[in-house]
Motif scaffolding. Structure first.
Motif, mmCIF file in Angstrom:
data_model
loop_
_atom_site.group_PDB
_atom_site.id
_atom_site.type_symbol
_atom_site.label_atom_id
_atom_site.label_comp_id
_atom_site.label_asym_id
_atom_site.label_seq_id
_atom_site.Cartn_x
_atom_site.Cartn_y
_atom_site.Cartn_z
ATOM 1 N N ARG A 1 0.665 -1.403 0.494
ATOM 2 C CA ARG A 1 0.296 -0.389 0.188
ATOM 3 C C ARG A 1 0.633 1.432 0.266
ATOM 4 N NH1 ARG A 1 -5.605 -1.357 3.575
ATOM 5 N NH2 ARG A 1 -6.272 -2.829 2.361
ATOM 6 N N ASP B 1 -3.965 -2.378 8.571
ATOM 7 C CA ASP B 1 -4.784 -2.177 8.415
ATOM 8 C C ASP B 1 -5.450 -1.247 8.763
ATOM 9 O OD1 ASP B 1 -7.790 -2.623 6.861
ATOM 10 O OD2 ASP B 1 -8.679 -2.397 9.538
ATOM 11 N N ASP C 1 -4.498 2.476 6.578
ATOM 12 C CA ASP C 1 -5.447 4.198 6.207
ATOM 13 C C ASP C 1 -5.249 5.365 7.182
ATOM 14 O OD1 ASP C 1 -7.778 2.553 5.277
ATOM 15 O OD2 ASP C 1 -9.260 2.992 6.963
HETATM 16 MG MG MG Z 1 -8.875 -1.006 5.123
#
Ligand code: MG
Ligand code: IPM
Length: 370
Positions: free
Chosen positions: A108, A251, A255
């Protein structure tokens, strides 16, 4: 030689179909303008699959994902599914794809486009030039650990249970992806856990350290506790190059990192499996943002995260750096022209819809290709 690949598209729910439709136009453009032959298949995942088939992913769709050269997913979920049991929730379809394709490494990137530096909730000087890669472990940890469930105790109370669990090999394979990426970037890895309270965190730190000493001592390794990392990401995000962490911390931290850039609507991701004997690896690409049901189907969603996810597919799965750069440069160009979807709108900019953003990116690609 023509590059022939099969791409499975899983638009999913909410704004998923909106953003995938724009990416589809880019694929058509590449088929006509580059020496590639992409075959596009489409199937259901998430709530739409639940509506049609009673499950968030059918076995047939799972088999197509396994057979495809790469998968591009839009988004899953919506408030109408909130009451469903976990195993048939829309998210379960996505988790099944990740687990059965063994996509253990989730990349990411959080990159700040100069044109959007003022859109971040942090000061321009804190985020300008930011380029972080978060490598999130994706097939282990508390997301899949057993035992799990909700049980009723003899006294009538209920008890919810989840298990955080990691093995040596799970830690080594995702850490190796992070070290490899760091070698091609700033040569710095932050490994993030909570070894001060969790045994799995202690193991994580010890095993990352062991792998580093054995195979990656040319890369600088730092360890950081997850809560401190969350704080450092807003205090001084440019201290980071590559962050490697577990499924749940990844996670949350991804974000947070995404929002440093000004909009979740800009952030792509790649989820990769192990490389086989022929140098092929299973891969799924998806925007970091969710299904945003409140704006679905209204030509409001920002398609850039999905378009950049497709660019990552070209790079990581198909080794097609040139068309990937054309797409990335075109996105930058369009932002520099002042075109914005609602989520990244700013004073003096021109607001466009989902399709308008697609039009502008295609026009920029024509220009670069000329
Ligand atoms: Mg997420
Ligand atoms: C993500 C999402 C998913 C996750 C959900 C939709 C299951 O938040 O990809 O970050 O928690 O992994």
């Amino acid at each position: 030689m023509t590059v022939k690949k099969t791409i499975l598209m899983l638009p999913g729910d909410g704004i998923g179909p909106d953003v995938i439709a724009q990416t589809r136009r880019l694929i058509d453009w590449l088929n006509s303008n580059r020496d590639v032959a992409f075959t596009v298949e489409e199937d259901l995942v998430g709530g739409c699959s639940h509506d049609a088939h009673g499950v968030p992913l059918t076995d047939a769709a799972m088999a197509r994902a396994q057979a495809a050269d790469a998968v591009l997913l839009g988004a899953v979920g919506g408030p109408q599914y909130d009451g469903l049991p976990f195993d048939v929730r829309p998210e379960a379809g996505l988790l099944r794809l990740r687990k059965e394709m063994e996509l253990f490494a989730n990349l990411r990137p959080a990159v700040v486009f100069p044109a959007l530096a003022d859109h971040s909730s942090l000061k321009r000087e804190v985020v300008e030039g930011l380029d972080i890669m978060i490598v999130r472990e994706l097939t282990g940890g508390v997301y899949f650990g057993e035992p799990r469930g909700i049980e009723t105790l003899p006294d009538g109370q209920r008890r919810g249970i989840n298990t955080q669990v990691y093995t040596t090999s799970e830690i080594h394979r995702v850490a190796a992806v992070a070290f490899d990426l760091a070698r091609k970037r700033g040569k710095l890895v932050h490994s993030v856990e909570k070894m001060n309270v969790m045994e799995s965190g202690r193991l994580w730190r010890e095993e990352v350290t062991a792998l580093h000493e054995k195979s990656f001592s040319d890369v600088k390794l730092e360890h950081m506790l997850a809560d401190n990392c969350a704080m450092q990401l807003v205090r001084n995000p440019k201290q980071f190059d590559v962050i490697v962490t577990d499924n749940l911390f990844g996670d949350m931290l991804s974000d947070e990192a995404a929002m440093l850039t000004g909009s979740l609507g800009m952030l792509p991701s790649a989820s990769l499996g192990a490389t086989d004997g022929q140098g092929r690896r299973k891969a799924l690409y998806e925007p970091v943002h969710g299904s945003a049901p409140d704006i679905a189907g209204q030509n409001l969603a920002n398609p850039i995260a999905t378009i950049l996810s497709f660019a990552m597919m070209l790079r990581y799965s198909f080794d097609l750096a040139e068309p990937a750069s054309v797409i990335e440069d075109s996105v930058r160009d369009v932002l520099n022209q002042g075109l914005r979807t609602g989520d990244i709108m700013g004073a003096g900019m021109t607001q466009v819809g989902t399709a308008g953003m697609g039009d502008a990116i295609l026009a920029a690609m024509e220009k670069y290709a000329a």
